[in-house]
Write an enzyme that holds these catalytic residues in place. Sequence first.
Site: not given
Ligand SMILES: [Zn+2]
Length: 199
Positions: A10, A16, A87-89, A146, A190, A193
């Site tokens: 995420t 990076s 990076d940022e693939a 999270c 998560c 949420h």
């Molecule tokens: Zn959560």
Amino acid sequence: MAKLYFKYGTMDASKSADLLMTAHKYENQGKNIICLRSSLDTRTKKDFIESRALTYKHSCFCFDKDTNLFDFINNKNNKKINCILIDEAQFLTKEQVIQLTEIVDFLNIPVICYGLKNSYIKGQLFEGSNALLYFADSIQEIKSVCHFCDNKATMNLRIKNGSPIFDSDTGGTVVIGDTNESEDYFISTCRKHYFKPFD
Ligand SMILES: [Zn+2]
């Protein structure tokens, strides 16, 4: 035999930083690497890969959606390249991911891609991540927690003017935003949420 790797996480999962540490290890051994990143990511200084977690940064080449990555690397192949780090693939096109498979299979150079898997749009992967999940030899999750609880973060939640956004308001998955609280920003959550962030 070289492989195509996809390491996903995420936002704020230190992707990076992982890339930069891998670059450092290769270069410490006197090996030659090439770093690439999408020009769509305008958050950091062009031609550099940086991480909030590290002071070390690395020069890179920027690509856009029309860059043929196989040709780009093949033209540089006069000196042995030990590894390519991207990076940022998530911002790769499907065609570019196929070009990466050709770099791996025909030039025998390992390619390690770092990026997001999920877009903020409910149920939608990025084009690059979708293709990497399909074509990569090795898929690895870089874990994070999270924003609201201690569960593993798997989602990228977009908050705009205080409200969660689940549908595209730009006609695509690409929105460049930071993780610092502002009018329009992202947090890692998560699944629970992601759907109910403020309950
Ligand atoms: Zn959560």
